[in-house]
Motif scaffolding. Structure first.
Motif, PDB file in Angstrom:
ATOM      1  N   ARG A  85       0.836  -1.201   0.000  1.00  0.00           N
ATOM      2  CA  ARG A  85       0.000   0.000   0.000  1.00  0.00           C
ATOM      3  C   ARG A  85       0.874   1.256   0.000  1.00  0.00           C
ATOM      4  NH1 ARG A  85      -2.357   3.666   3.045  1.00  0.00           N
ATOM      5  NH2 ARG A  85      -1.222   3.134   4.941  1.00  0.00           N
ATOM      6  N   ARG A  86       1.912   1.251   0.839  1.00  0.00           N
ATOM      7  CA  ARG A  86       2.758   2.437   0.937  1.00  0.00           C
ATOM      8  C   ARG A  86       3.633   2.649  -0.300  1.00  0.00           C
ATOM      9  NH1 ARG A  86       3.422   4.817   5.994  1.00  0.00           N
ATOM     10  NH2 ARG A  86       4.900   6.147   4.888  1.00  0.00           N
ATOM     11  N   LEU A  87       4.053   1.546  -0.925  1.00  0.00           N
ATOM     12  CA  LEU A  87       4.860   1.692  -2.139  1.00  0.00           C
ATOM     13  C   LEU A  87       4.021   2.226  -3.294  1.00  0.00           C
ATOM     14  CD1 LEU A  87       7.075  -1.533  -2.189  1.00  0.00           C
ATOM     15  CD2 LEU A  87       7.886   0.816  -2.077  1.00  0.00           C
ATOM     16  N   ALA A  88       2.777   1.711  -3.373  1.00  0.00           N
ATOM     17  CA  ALA A  88       1.835   2.127  -4.418  1.00  0.00           C
ATOM     18  C   ALA A  88       2.417   1.930  -5.820  1.00  0.00           C
ATOM     19  CB  ALA A  88       1.400   3.585  -4.188  1.00  0.00           C
ATOM     20  N   PHE A  89       3.165   0.822  -5.994  1.00  0.00           N
ATOM     21  CA  PHE A  89       3.682   0.481  -7.323  1.00  0.00           C
ATOM     22  C   PHE A  89       2.704  -0.405  -8.094  1.00  0.00           C
ATOM     23  CE2 PHE A  89       8.531   0.689  -6.202  1.00  0.00           C
ATOM     24  CZ  PHE A  89       8.441   2.073  -6.122  1.00  0.00           C
ATOM     25  N   GLY A  90       1.598  -0.740  -7.495  1.00  0.00           N
ATOM     26  CA  GLY A  90       0.664  -1.651  -8.145  1.00  0.00           C
ATOM     27  C   GLY A  90       1.173  -3.089  -8.171  1.00  0.00           C
ATOM     28  N   LEU A  91       2.133  -3.391  -7.311  1.00  0.00           N
ATOM     29  CA  LEU A  91       2.713  -4.732  -7.274  1.00  0.00           C
ATOM     30  C   LEU A  91       2.524  -5.327  -5.879  1.00  0.00           C
ATOM     31  CD1 LEU A  91       6.142  -3.981  -8.994  1.00  0.00           C
ATOM     32  CD2 LEU A  91       4.381  -5.489  -9.915  1.00  0.00           C
ATOM     33  N   PRO A  92       2.281  -6.635  -5.793  1.00  0.00           N
ATOM     34  CA  PRO A  92       2.253  -7.260  -4.470  1.00  0.00           C
ATOM     35  C   PRO A  92       3.664  -7.306  -3.892  1.00  0.00           C
ATOM     36  CG  PRO A  92       2.165  -8.950  -6.151  1.00  0.00           C
ATOM     37  CD  PRO A  92       2.144  -7.620  -6.879  1.00  0.00           C
ATOM     38  N   VAL A  93       3.771  -7.412  -2.572  1.00  0.00           N
ATOM     39  CA  VAL A  93       5.069  -7.562  -1.917  1.00  0.00           C
ATOM     40  C   VAL A  93       5.166  -8.982  -1.378  1.00  0.00           C
ATOM     41  CG1 VAL A  93       6.527  -6.774  -0.002  1.00  0.00           C
ATOM     42  CG2 VAL A  93       5.217  -5.107  -1.328  1.00  0.00           C
ATOM     43  N   MET A  94       6.156  -9.708  -1.863  1.00  0.00           N
ATOM     44  CA  MET A  94       6.409 -11.049  -1.342  1.00  0.00           C
ATOM     45  C   MET A  94       7.270 -10.904  -0.085  1.00  0.00           C
ATOM     46  SD  MET A  94       5.170 -12.552  -4.069  1.00  0.00           S
ATOM     47  CE  MET A  94       5.655 -14.285  -3.894  1.00  0.00           C
ATOM     48  N   VAL A  95       7.041 -11.780   0.914  1.00  0.00           N
ATOM     49  CA  VAL A  95       7.831 -11.704   2.141  1.00  0.00           C
ATOM     50  C   VAL A  95       8.320 -13.094   2.531  1.00  0.00           C
ATOM     51  CG1 VAL A  95       7.928 -10.841   4.515  1.00  0.00           C
ATOM     52  CG2 VAL A  95       6.298  -9.855   2.908  1.00  0.00           C
ATOM     53  N   GLY A  96       9.551 -13.182   2.971  1.00  0.00           N
ATOM     54  CA  GLY A  96      10.093 -14.446   3.459  1.00  0.00           C
ATOM     55  C   GLY A  96      10.910 -14.214   4.713  1.00  0.00           C
ATOM     56  N   ASN A  97      11.108 -15.281   5.468  1.00  0.00           N
ATOM     57  CA  ASN A  97      12.006 -15.229   6.626  1.00  0.00           C
ATOM     58  C   ASN A  97      13.426 -14.905   6.146  1.00  0.00           C
ATOM     59  OD1 ASN A  97      14.120 -17.249   8.096  1.00  0.00           O
ATOM     60  ND2 ASN A  97      12.775 -16.275   9.574  1.00  0.00           N
ATOM     61  N   ASP A  98      14.111 -14.020   6.864  1.00  0.00           N
ATOM     62  CA  ASP A  98      15.423 -13.562   6.399  1.00  0.00           C
ATOM     63  C   ASP A  98      16.444 -14.685   6.260  1.00  0.00           C
ATOM     64  OD1 ASP A  98      15.535 -13.888   9.155  1.00  0.00           O
ATOM     65  OD2 ASP A  98      16.695 -12.071   9.527  1.00  0.00           O
ATOM     66  N   ALA A  99      16.472 -15.601   7.227  1.00  0.00           N
ATOM     67  CA  ALA A  99      17.452 -16.688   7.164  1.00  0.00           C
ATOM     68  C   ALA A  99      17.111 -17.659   6.027  1.00  0.00           C
ATOM     69  CB  ALA A  99      17.509 -17.432   8.498  1.00  0.00           C
ATOM     70  N   ASN A 100      15.828 -17.916   5.813  1.00  0.00           N
ATOM     71  CA  ASN A 100      15.418 -18.756   4.675  1.00  0.00           C
ATOM     72  C   ASN A 100      15.890 -18.150   3.363  1.00  0.00           C
ATOM     73  OD1 ASN A 100      12.232 -20.454   5.203  1.00  0.00           O
ATOM     74  ND2 ASN A 100      13.978 -20.320   6.554  1.00  0.00           N
ATOM     75  N   LEU A 101      15.690 -16.826   3.213  1.00  0.00           N
ATOM     76  CA  LEU A 101      16.060 -16.185   1.949  1.00  0.00           C
ATOM     77  C   LEU A 101      17.580 -16.102   1.792  1.00  0.00           C
ATOM     78  CD1 LEU A 101      13.335 -13.403   1.667  1.00  0.00           C
ATOM     79  CD2 LEU A 101      13.465 -15.599   0.465  1.00  0.00           C
ATOM     80  N   ALA A 102      18.303 -15.883   2.903  1.00  0.00           N
ATOM     81  CA  ALA A 102      19.765 -15.877   2.826  1.00  0.00           C
ATOM     82  C   ALA A 102      20.282 -17.257   2.429  1.00  0.00           C
ATOM     83  CB  ALA A 102      20.362 -15.443   4.161  1.00  0.00           C
ATOM     84  N   ALA A 103      19.648 -18.312   2.933  1.00  0.00           N
ATOM     85  CA  ALA A 103      20.035 -19.676   2.549  1.00  0.00           C
ATOM     86  C   ALA A 103      19.847 -19.877   1.048  1.00  0.00           C
ATOM     87  CB  ALA A 103      19.205 -20.698   3.324  1.00  0.00           C
ATOM     88  N   LEU A 104      18.710 -19.420   0.561  1.00  0.00           N
ATOM     89  CA  LEU A 104      18.417 -19.514  -0.875  1.00  0.00           C
ATOM     90  C   LEU A 104      19.479 -18.761  -1.677  1.00  0.00           C
ATOM     91  CD1 LEU A 104      15.999 -20.726  -2.434  1.00  0.00           C
ATOM     92  CD2 LEU A 104      14.955 -18.458  -2.397  1.00  0.00           C
TER      93      LEU A 104
END
Lengths: 356, 356
Positions: free
Chosen positions: B137-156
């Motif tokens: 909502r705050r970005l208002a780019f018309g795009l969804p925001v994906m969210v992941g756990n930080d350690a999970n994403l760092a592992a990836l």
């Protein structure tokens, strides 16, 4: 295609439409083993028992032989001898038009992926045992013998045909003197780099705790295994094995305070181990199999208390705790799955070899 | 196909031959994002910092903004405000013919699969925070925001572009005040039933140990996290964060006995936790990231001593211990991977929406 026609004529395979197809247009026929004509031998090498079974497609146990294994110094001959003898007895009883298409064994120990060597089995005294090769030689069926860790194969069996059907994330805990494990992650058995994954029994839960056969202190196996329960109940030395474990659970049910305390202590460590695994894997289900069925049923309150404290709510709230649906056959059914997996992956190759 | 032609004409995608094809015959063209024209915003919400970056295909960080986050009561506004502002600043600096095709965030907390709600983040005081919706909502780019756990994403990220490239079985441990984890099993990130898998920081290693923010005692996070190290070194209260942790490691290097004892104590528990994970997962590699890089480098001897005792030889002998190759950018690069994953899965849909 000529080979397929030959095998179809011999009644070993049939061609049929695939169950599902993602593509438009006429689907290709797939080749499947003919269920009434083909079977595998599934073997189970436990600490206290040796089992051989003739198993059909779908996990149906068609015939079965079992004997007690004596504890003591490890002897490969005392394992392969009886199992080979059982398999030959059952083979002789089959109709001439049936064909054995595979052999696989569940072994209470760590098995290297690929070569079927049992690298360690502290509760059996096994170290670097070339089980697969020796078993194949003694059977002389002209078939290789696939080997897997018993708890891994039991997990696969519960996932495929037992209480965990439909669960894509499942932790299976297997008690057979020690504690083994098999973990299904996103629908697949966790193997790890060398095939030794799932050794949850050697997770340290009590760093100043009891000595473990692996050389460490306070492993889940050391705190929850058969010896820990029997010693806590003051019964070590007066009998071993599944019957001795059942006797403690039965005594606790009848109100024996010593047995209740022993189960409570063991259940507390079991709960801590399960909580750790729940936080690590966020499974949909934890399944207690082998001897742990009895221990879990006798200590479920302690297990749940520990989960309430040590498991994260996000992982705990959706969790189901269950006992094995396949019971003492889980390892055997898992071994049959392993044998059939090879046939289903390449039915023409395997059946041509078996039929020749 | 008309849509593909439009997007190709707009320079947002190109059609090319697939990298590999298992089928005979002329392969179909595949649609790929045009690398120089498309980018994503990657966000990182750590306990002590907020980072936003513009990232191109391949993980290249094109632009970046970072600010310190104050510890204290959790405020969603104090997170989304600065991040949205950073993203808009960077967006204004882009050429008119470039297009943002996705946004994803790494969050220091447990994130439910699908809805981007942060269910828990004990080190940030976050509970059931609708981060994804508010950020979008705050970005208002018309795009969804994906969210992941930080350690999970760092592992990836380490698995895809860092020290773990080519490893199909990897355990990543992430220190950011607490301890998070991400596990790659057979090439895939372990998510578990609800997406909360990999919370290895809440594995109990010392059942009579220090209190943990999760309510349990002796979690790996409680024994190895920032607070445990600083308290053991007698430095708690004189500073927090990465600089305070580095100061302990530096002091130990200079011969400070108190700092050495603190690192030794923490390293012992870290080694026990790693040994447990090695027995459970039989990984090819364990990677220490975030604050744990410093702690591991300062206590590697203790970690290895524990592994020598508590890890099974079958799992230990092939194991490699490594520090993160992507360093403090691992979480950010992982978030960019998450954002691009959606584009690569369905480039026409995403790019048509972004280009409209």
């Amino acid at each position: 295609m000529a080979l397929t026609a030959d095998l179809t004529a011999a009644g070993l395979v049939r061609e049929e439409l695939p169950r599902e197809t993602g593509r438009a247009g006429r689907p290709s026929l797939v080749v499947r083993p003919e269920s009434a004509r083909v079977y595998v031998f599934a073997l189970d090498v436990g600490v206290d028992r040796l089992v051989a079974a003739r198993v059909g497609l779908g996990g149906t146990i068609l015939d079965r032989r079992e004997t007690v294994r004596r504890r003591g110094a490890f002897s490969l001959e005392e394992i392969v001898g009886p199992l080979a003898s059982f398999a030959r007895q059952m083979h002789r009883k089959t109709r001439p038009d049936t064909v054995c298409v595979g052999v696989a064994a569940a072994f209470s120990g760590g098995v290297a992926r690929g070569d079927g060597v049992v690298r360690f089995g502290p509760n059996m005294g096994a170290v670097d045992v070339p089980f697969a090769d020796e078993m194949a030689r003694r059977l002389a069926f002209g078939l290789p013998v696939m080997v897997g860790n018993d708890a891994n194969l039991a997990a696969l069996a519960e996932h495929t045909r037992g209480v965990g059907v439909g669960c894509r994330d499942l932790v299976y805990l297997h008690g057979d003197v020690g504690i083994g494990g098999g973990v299904i992650v996103n629908g697949q058995l966790l193997g790890g780099y060398g095939g030794f994954g799932g050794e949850v029994g050697h997770m340290v839960v009590n760093p100043k705790g009891r000595s473990c056969g692996c050389g460490s202190l306070g492993c889940l196996e050391a705190e929850v295994g058969e010896r820990a329960l029997l010693e806590s109940a003051g019964l070590f030395g007066s009998g071993v094995g599944r019957d001795a474990v059942r006797a403690v659970v039965d005594a606790a049910d009848r109100g024996d305070i010593g047995a209740q305390a022993a189960l409570s202590r063991v259940g507390d460590w079991l709960g801590l181990g399960v909580a750790n695994l729940v936080n690590i894997f966020n499974p949909e289900m934890v399944v207690f199999g082998g001897m742990l069925r009895e221990i879990y049923l006798g200590s479920a309150a302690q297990v749940r208390s520990r989960l309430a404290v040590d498991a994260l709510p996000t992982c705990r709230d959706t969790l189901r705790l269950r006992t094995s649906a396949l019971g003492d056959d889980a390892t055997l059914v898992g071994a049959a799955e392993l044998a059939f997996a090879q046939v289903l992956a390449d039915p023409i190759e395997v059946l041509a070899r078996a039929g020749s």
